[in-house]
Design a protein around this motif. Structure first.
Motif: not given
Length: 569
Positions: A220-221, A224, A228
């Motif tokens: 998940r990190r 993200r 971005r």
């Protein structure tokens, strides 16, 4: 500073367009008093006394400068003026239509984001896991190949006429919002999904992703971080999609009889109601400008500390064999149909109106008994021929402006926010309907990306290392331009212009569909589609044939674009 410069350029371009609309009676050398007289008083004889009274009422006798001064003063006070045709305040017509259009556009943007998110979610998972990210395949390519006016026509045919699931016309409830929103949002959603998956795939191949996985970051990190990093170059593309939605409002609202801003603008252009056309143009183009500036500001904020972003369209992964097969499956049937159509007779035969497909007429006949397949072949000459002319003019204009980057970049950025339908309406008011008007309208919105590319190529050619050696050997300015700079710009720019040819053909077709291009009896694909819609239930192939031809042309072009970039297996 760059955002302020972009804002000032957009305001200047919009002011110039509004001034040009105000000067239409003098630029076009056509008397709007006759049109207004027929709209206000149907059946009244157009005597000199009546026309003089209309001119005095409209203020045309005061001259162009006085009209521009009064309009500017009124706009500064928030007064949109008075309609020439109805005599009512423009705000009473435009503001309710603006609210309706905002509702439809908002729903369309929701469709765009839903499709893009649905395509991006699995791409983010694959990228975070270190797997290759594809472009989305046929489904995404198919959505991106659907022009808005074509989706609207097919929506009326399938969901309203044949299945009866949704209403075709009007705007009185949520059920009337579904088909217009889908028509305006499907194509943009497909484009954004394709670009998003490409950008995520490019970012996923960067070194930091492997380092984060090695360091034990969660999926998940990493996802993200991918998002971005991939978002900044996508935001300007989202702004372009938002601009296309504002332009699509003209066609979609006309098809579904939605009382929105696009339909009001088209009616005002037909009636030469210049105050209403000015207000509609200002609001529609202003929406595009606002979307572009907002996307640019957001991209600047999300960019990394060094100002770099991931490319929006990285090289496509795939095989040349698959690309060639895709081209054969799309362009092959179209070329065969066009060739057979050109060999057949498209003469009028009123005794054979709206006939079903048979041996004599493989795709049936239209409302005048003409062979649908023959009209399809003739329409290819009209549509693609006009697109080739628009492509050549756009190429020459961009090539000239490319050597003046200080002029090319700001003008391209501002004019890129003009939808083709708006340009088409302005050209029709100025020059009248006709195929050349459609060509000029498409050129007006097609040259900006080509000019920006030409400016970049020219700047790169001027900084080439071997150029200094040639100058040291005594090469003159014109020799360098003719033998060095121009060849490095002209060739790549011609390839870029060729890639935009199908989009220009769809622009020609969209103007024909709206009645802003070729004549109503022309075999041009867009005009043929519009003319066949009232007979959809009795002769569906008359409408589906040009629709299928436009889809096949766009899909083949998309495959051709990716073929040179495909990686050999």
């Amino acid at each position: 500073m760059a955002l302020l410069r972009g804002l000032l350029t957009r305001v200047a371009v919009l002011a110039a367009v509004l001034a040009a609309i105000g000067l239409m009676p003098w630029l076009a050398r056509r008397d709007p008093a006759l049109t207004v007289l027929r709209a206000r008083y149907p059946g009244r004889e157009a005597t000199d006394t009546a026309l003089d009274a209309i001119r005095a009422d409209l203020g045309l006798d005061a001259g162009p400068l006085a009209i521009l001064r009064d309009r500017a003063a009124g706009l500064a006070r928030g007064d949109l003026g008075t309609s020439w045709v109805s005599g009512e305040p423009v705000a009473a017509t435009v503001l309710p239509a603006f609210g309706t259009s905002l509702t439809v556009m908002g729903a369309a943007l929701a469709v765009v984001l839903a499709i893009a998110c649905a395509a991006a979610a699995p791409a983010l998972r694959r990228g975070a896991d270190g797997r290759a990210v594809g472009t989305g395949g046929i489904a995404v390519a198919g959505l991106a190949a659907l022009p808005e006016f074509l989706v609207a026509a097919l929506g009326v045919a399938v969901f309203a006429a044949w299945l009866g699931l949704l209403p075709a016309y009007g705007f009185s409830g949520p059920q009337h919002l579904v088909l217009p929103a889908l028509a305006m949002g499907l194509s943009g959603g497909g484009v954004l999904a394709r670009l998003g998956r490409d950008a995520i795939g490019q970012v996923a191949a960067e070194d930091w992703v492997r380092q984060w996985r090695t360091a034990g970051y969660t999926r998940r990190r990493i996802a993200r971080g991918l998002l971005r990093r991939a978002l900044p170059p996508l935001l300007p593309q989202f702004a372009i999609i938002a601009v296309s939605i504002t332009g699509a409002a003209v066609a979609v609202e006309t098809v579904f009889a939605v009382p929105g801003l696009g339909r009001a603008a088209l009616d005002a252009a037909d009636a030469q109601d210049l105050p209403v056309l000015q207000a509609c143009t200002a609001l529609l183009v202003g929406l595009g400008f606002a979307a572009g500036l907002a996307a640019r500001a957001a991209a600047h904020r999300l960019a990394g500390p060094d100002g770099t972003t991931a490319p929006a369209v990285p090289p496509v992964r795939g095989s040349r064999r698959a690309g060639a097969l895709w081209i054969a499956c799309t362009a092959g049937p179209l070329l065969i149909a066009v060739a057979y159509g050109l060999a057949r007779s498209g003469a009028v035969a009123t005794g054979s109106r709206l006939e079903a497909p048979a041996a004599a007429h493989w795709l049936g006949t239209d409302e005048l008994g003409r062979d649908v397949l023959a009209r399809l072949g003739q329409g290819a000459q009209w549509t693609i021929g006009a697109a080739v002319a628009a492509c050549a003019l756009s190429y020459l204009l961009a090539l000239a402006l490319g050597f003046v980057p200080r002029l090319a970049h700001p003008l391209a950025e501002a004019c890129n926010s003009f939808p083709v339908a708006i340009a088409g309406m302005l050209v029709v008011v100025l020059l009248g309907r006709g195929p050349w008007g459609a060509v000029l309208a498409v050129v007006a919105v097609s040259w900006p990306p080509l000019a920006a590319h030409a400016a970049e190529l020219a700047a790169r050619a001027r900084t080439a290392g071997h150029l200094e050696a040639r100058l040291a050997l005594g090469a003159g300015r014109w020799w360098v331009l003719r033998r060095h700079t121009l060849p490095l710009v002209a060739g790549p720019l011609a390839s870029h212009a060729g890639l935009r040819l199908p989009g220009m053909a769809l622009g020609i077709a969209s103007l024909g569909f709206l009645g802003l291009g070729a004549g109503p009896d022309s075999p041009e694909w867009g005009a043929s589609l519009a003319r066949s819609l009232p007979y959809l239930e009795r002769a569906p192939l008359a409408a589906l044939a040009p629709a299928a031809a436009m889809i096949a042309m766009t899909l083949a072009a998309m495959a051709a674009v990716s073929l040179p970039r495909a990686r050999r297996r």
